[in-house]
Design a protein around this motif. Structure first.
Motif, PDB file in Angstrom:
ATOM      1  N   THR A 297     -24.671  19.640  11.794  1.00 17.12           N
ATOM      2  CA  THR A 297     -24.862  20.238  10.467  1.00 17.12           C
ATOM      3  C   THR A 297     -23.683  19.957   9.548  1.00 17.12           C
ATOM      4  OG1 THR A 297     -26.203  21.990  11.450  1.00 17.12           O
ATOM      5  CG2 THR A 297     -25.355  22.376   9.240  1.00 17.12           C
ATOM      6  N   SER A 298     -22.472  19.943  10.093  1.00 15.76           N
ATOM      7  CA  SER A 298     -21.281  19.711   9.269  1.00 15.76           C
ATOM      8  C   SER A 298     -21.293  18.344   8.599  1.00 15.76           C
ATOM      9  CB  SER A 298     -20.015  19.849  10.118  1.00 15.76           C
ATOM     10  OG  SER A 298     -20.014  18.901  11.178  1.00 15.76           O
TER      11      SER A 298
ATOM     12  N   GLY B 180     -35.852  15.406  19.504  1.00 17.31           N
ATOM     13  CA  GLY B 180     -35.714  14.928  20.863  1.00 17.31           C
ATOM     14  C   GLY B 180     -35.058  13.573  20.947  1.00 17.31           C
ATOM     15  N   HIS B 181     -35.099  12.826  19.844  1.00 16.64           N
ATOM     16  CA  HIS B 181     -34.461  11.516  19.787  1.00 16.64           C
ATOM     17  C   HIS B 181     -33.256  11.507  18.862  1.00 16.64           C
ATOM     18  CE1 HIS B 181     -37.590   9.273  22.028  1.00 16.64           C
ATOM     19  NE2 HIS B 181     -38.392  10.191  21.523  1.00 16.64           N
ATOM     20  N   SER B 182     -33.218  12.446  17.927  1.00 19.85           N
ATOM     21  CA  SER B 182     -32.151  12.502  16.934  1.00 19.85           C
ATOM     22  C   SER B 182     -32.063  13.917  16.384  1.00 19.85           C
ATOM     23  CB  SER B 182     -32.442  11.511  15.798  1.00 19.85           C
ATOM     24  OG  SER B 182     -31.566  11.696  14.707  1.00 19.85           O
ATOM     25  N   THR B 183     -30.889  14.241  15.872  1.00 18.86           N
ATOM     26  CA  THR B 183     -30.692  15.558  15.241  1.00 18.86           C
ATOM     27  C   THR B 183     -30.963  15.528  13.745  1.00 18.86           C
ATOM     28  OG1 THR B 183     -28.348  15.033  14.891  1.00 18.86           O
ATOM     29  CG2 THR B 183     -28.926  16.185  16.939  1.00 18.86           C
ATOM     30  N   LEU B 184     -31.382  14.382  13.210  1.00 14.23           N
ATOM     31  CA  LEU B 184     -31.422  14.201  11.761  1.00 14.23           C
ATOM     32  C   LEU B 184     -32.269  15.247  11.044  1.00 14.23           C
ATOM     33  CD1 LEU B 184     -30.340  12.395   9.507  1.00 14.23           C
ATOM     34  CD2 LEU B 184     -32.397  10.979   9.746  1.00 14.23           C
ATOM     35  N   THR B 185     -33.474  15.487  11.527  1.00 12.21           N
ATOM     36  CA  THR B 185     -34.326  16.446  10.823  1.00 12.21           C
ATOM     37  C   THR B 185     -33.810  17.867  10.949  1.00 12.21           C
ATOM     38  OG1 THR B 185     -35.800  16.579  12.753  1.00 12.21           O
ATOM     39  CG2 THR B 185     -36.385  15.012  11.010  1.00 12.21           C
ATOM     40  N   SER B 186     -33.106  18.174  12.017  1.00 11.86           N
ATOM     41  CA  SER B 186     -32.587  19.537  12.172  1.00 11.86           C
ATOM     42  C   SER B 186     -31.387  19.793  11.268  1.00 11.86           C
ATOM     43  CB  SER B 186     -32.206  19.801  13.630  1.00 11.86           C
ATOM     44  OG  SER B 186     -31.136  18.974  14.045  1.00 11.86           O
ATOM     45  N   ILE B 187     -30.586  18.763  10.983  1.00 11.05           N
ATOM     46  CA  ILE B 187     -29.434  18.972  10.102  1.00 11.05           C
ATOM     47  C   ILE B 187     -29.804  18.803   8.632  1.00 11.05           C
ATOM     48  CG2 ILE B 187     -27.841  18.234  11.914  1.00 11.05           C
ATOM     49  CD1 ILE B 187     -27.414  15.629  10.328  1.00 11.05           C
TER      50      ILE B 187
ATOM     51  N   LYS C 118     -38.027  16.228   3.151  1.00  7.81           N
ATOM     52  CA  LYS C 118     -39.447  15.983   3.365  1.00  7.81           C
ATOM     53  C   LYS C 118     -39.569  14.869   4.392  1.00  7.81           C
ATOM     54  CE  LYS C 118     -43.842  14.893   1.144  1.00  7.81           C
ATOM     55  NZ  LYS C 118     -44.559  14.656  -0.137  1.00  7.81           N
ATOM     56  N   VAL C 119     -40.355  15.077   5.421  1.00  5.64           N
ATOM     57  CA  VAL C 119     -40.466  14.129   6.530  1.00  5.64           C
ATOM     58  C   VAL C 119     -41.901  13.626   6.644  1.00  5.64           C
ATOM     59  CG1 VAL C 119     -40.160  13.769   9.001  1.00  5.64           C
ATOM     60  CG2 VAL C 119     -38.589  15.291   7.756  1.00  5.64           C
TER      61      VAL C 119
ATOM     62  N   VAL D 134     -27.062  15.496  -0.904  1.00  8.10           N
ATOM     63  CA  VAL D 134     -27.908  15.730  -2.065  1.00  8.10           C
ATOM     64  C   VAL D 134     -29.133  16.528  -1.620  1.00  8.10           C
ATOM     65  CG1 VAL D 134     -29.225  13.590  -1.787  1.00  8.10           C
ATOM     66  CG2 VAL D 134     -28.927  14.563  -4.066  1.00  8.10           C
ATOM     67  N   SER D 135     -29.688  17.337  -2.520  1.00 10.90           N
ATOM     68  CA  SER D 135     -30.747  18.260  -2.106  1.00 10.90           C
ATOM     69  C   SER D 135     -32.089  17.584  -1.868  1.00 10.90           C
ATOM     70  CB  SER D 135     -30.915  19.369  -3.155  1.00 10.90           C
ATOM     71  OG  SER D 135     -31.247  18.824  -4.423  1.00 10.90           O
ATOM     72  N   SER D 136     -32.360  16.472  -2.552  1.00  9.78           N
ATOM     73  CA  SER D 136     -33.673  15.816  -2.445  1.00  9.78           C
ATOM     74  C   SER D 136     -33.588  14.630  -1.493  1.00  9.78           C
ATOM     75  CB  SER D 136     -34.152  15.346  -3.822  1.00  9.78           C
ATOM     76  OG  SER D 136     -35.397  14.676  -3.717  1.00  9.78           O
ATOM     77  N   VAL D 137     -34.196  14.781  -0.310  1.00  6.38           N
ATOM     78  CA  VAL D 137     -34.165  13.739   0.717  1.00  6.38           C
ATOM     79  C   VAL D 137     -35.579  13.519   1.249  1.00  6.38           C
ATOM     80  CG1 VAL D 137     -33.238  13.029   2.959  1.00  6.38           C
ATOM     81  CG2 VAL D 137     -31.825  14.406   1.401  1.00  6.38           C
ATOM     82  N   LEU D 138     -35.998  12.270   1.317  1.00  7.49           N
ATOM     83  CA  LEU D 138     -37.280  11.897   1.899  1.00  7.49           C
ATOM     84  C   LEU D 138     -37.017  10.984   3.088  1.00  7.49           C
ATOM     85  CD1 LEU D 138     -40.401  11.645   1.894  1.00  7.49           C
ATOM     86  CD2 LEU D 138     -40.153   9.779   0.234  1.00  7.49           C
ATOM     87  N   LEU D 139     -37.528  11.365   4.256  1.00  7.53           N
ATOM     88  CA  LEU D 139     -37.401  10.565   5.468  1.00  7.53           C
ATOM     89  C   LEU D 139     -38.774  10.029   5.855  1.00  7.53           C
ATOM     90  CD1 LEU D 139     -35.129  12.953   7.591  1.00  7.53           C
ATOM     91  CD2 LEU D 139     -34.391  10.969   6.251  1.00  7.53           C
ATOM     92  N   ILE D 140     -38.876   8.719   6.022  1.00  2.66           N
ATOM     93  CA  ILE D 140     -40.140   8.087   6.387  1.00  2.66           C
ATOM     94  C   ILE D 140     -39.949   7.340   7.702  1.00  2.66           C
ATOM     95  CG2 ILE D 140     -41.909   6.414   5.733  1.00  2.66           C
ATOM     96  CD1 ILE D 140     -41.207   6.983   2.799  1.00  2.66           C
ATOM     97  N   GLY D 141     -40.674   7.768   8.721  1.00  2.00           N
ATOM     98  CA  GLY D 141     -40.622   7.110  10.024  1.00  2.00           C
ATOM     99  C   GLY D 141     -41.818   6.206  10.218  1.00  2.00           C
TER     100      GLY D 141
END
Length: 361
Positions: free
Chosen positions: A249-250, A279-286, A291-292, A256-263
């Motif tokens: 998290t740190s 389970g593969h990365s901490t990215l979505t939790s931090i 928006k994912v 920036v507040s607006s982030v879009l992640l596309i897998g």
């Protein structure tokens, strides 16, 4: 993690039937295009080159042309050196992946321009096709400096800046370029975490690093781990981003507040080095407010251009990555349109008006 290189000049030709061009979105105006160059990049002594896409003024354009991509990929319809349509448009910077090229993502650049943005795709010295070195590519901060140098140059250009809404500057990237987008948006890296990931996983990028005889533990941790946030950037989008393993998290406190992640892809079709699913990365939790979206069927390289009929055969003959061979059921043109729509909707882009009676040819 790499875009497939395109080793032919960016030449143009008269517009041919859509079955030969491939990358022309129905019911949207063909965008304007200019070759772009700037004398300064994020690497001292290196210039930046790229392609600038934008809503074109519709009067007197004549027949569209095609920016050619060589024998593997189809070209992109455009109006060469057309005047910019009146108004102020959001500015979007596009970052390619390792060993890639701005032409690898012309579908994305042109698509966002069609939705109402001025879009600049650039090459990153040291990690682009024709100028690639593993050690230089791992200096990921230089990629952010490239984006900043491009931003500075466009905003300093009186002609272009007159058409830019400086309150709406966005960055989108693919693969390592996805990390560049997240980085300029404020996400900090962690060299020790990535070193541990490589030691434990041995996935594709880690193997490439080892083959290049680069010791991650000997890189400059201060440069890898620092913040590269640029406050001018108001939103970022990352398509199958890299380098995010083991973050906490740190690392996202300046984000920036607006982030879009596309897998891209599901299950075995996901590329482990860019898989940000739980389970593969901490990215979505931090980044809990991001928006994912996960799009399947697809694979990592489905984000490259539409392949020509002979593309897969040519790659096989060269012993190259099978970047044209998508998972069963993949509709690459539809996938591209979906990605463009997701980004355009997230950023509130508005399609340029086309005057009545003006047909785009």
């Amino acid at each position: 993690m790499a875009n497939h290189p395109d080793n032919t000049p960016a030449n143009t030709s008269a517009l041919e039937p859509d079955r030969q061009i491939g990358q022309r979105t129905p019911n949207l105006a063909v965008p304007g295009f200019r070759h772009w160059k700037n004398g300064r990049s994020g690497t001292p002594g290196m210039a930046l080159v790229g392609g600038l896409w934008y809503p074109a003024s519709r009067g007197g354009l004549g027949t569209a042309q095609v920016l050619q991509h060589g024998p593997v990929f189809l070209g992109q319809a455009m109006h060469q050196d057309a005047p910019v349509q009146a108004g102020r448009w959001p500015l979007v910077l596009v970052s390619h992946g390792v060993g890639g090229h701005w032409r690898s993502l012309t579908w994305l650049e042109a698509g966002l321009a069609q939705h109402g943005a001025m879009v600049l795709g650039i090459n990153h010295p040291g990690s682009t096709h024709g100028d690639y070195d593993m050690r230089r590519s791992l200096d990921h901060g230089s990629r952010v400096r490239d984006l900043q140098a491009a931003m500075d140059a466009v905003l300093a250009d009186p002609e272009l800046s007159a058409h830019i809404d400086t309150s709406r500057i966005y960055v989108v990237g693919f693969s390592l370029g996805g990390w560049s987008a997240l980085s300029i948006g404020g996400l900090r890296g962690d060299l020790n975490a990535y070193t541990q990931y490589c030691a434990a996983s041995g996935h594709r990028h880690c193997k490439d690093i080892a083959r290049a005889d680069v010791d991650l533990a000997q890189l400059d941790a201060a440069q890898w781990n620092r913040s590269y946030r640029d406050p001018r950037v108001k939103a970022v989008a990352a398509i199958d981003p890299a380098l995010h393993q083991g973050l906490e998290t740190s690392h996202a406190r300046d984000m920036v507040s607006s982030v879009l992640l596309i897998g891209l892809g599901a299950g075995a079709d996901r590329l482990p080095d860019t898989d940000f699913s739980p389970g593969h990365s901490t990215l979505t939790s931090i980044l809990p407010k991001a928006k994912v979206e996960t799009l399947a069927p697809a694979m990592h390289f489905s984000a490259l251009g539409i392949c020509s009929p002979q593309g897969a055969k040519l790659l096989a003959e060269e012993g190259d990555d099978a970047v044209c061979t998508d998972p069963a059921g993949t509709d690459r043109p539809a996938l591209h349109r979906r990605i463009v729509a997701l980004i355009a909707n997230e950023w509130g882009l508005q399609k340029p008006a086309v005057p009545a009676g003006v047909a785009d040819r």
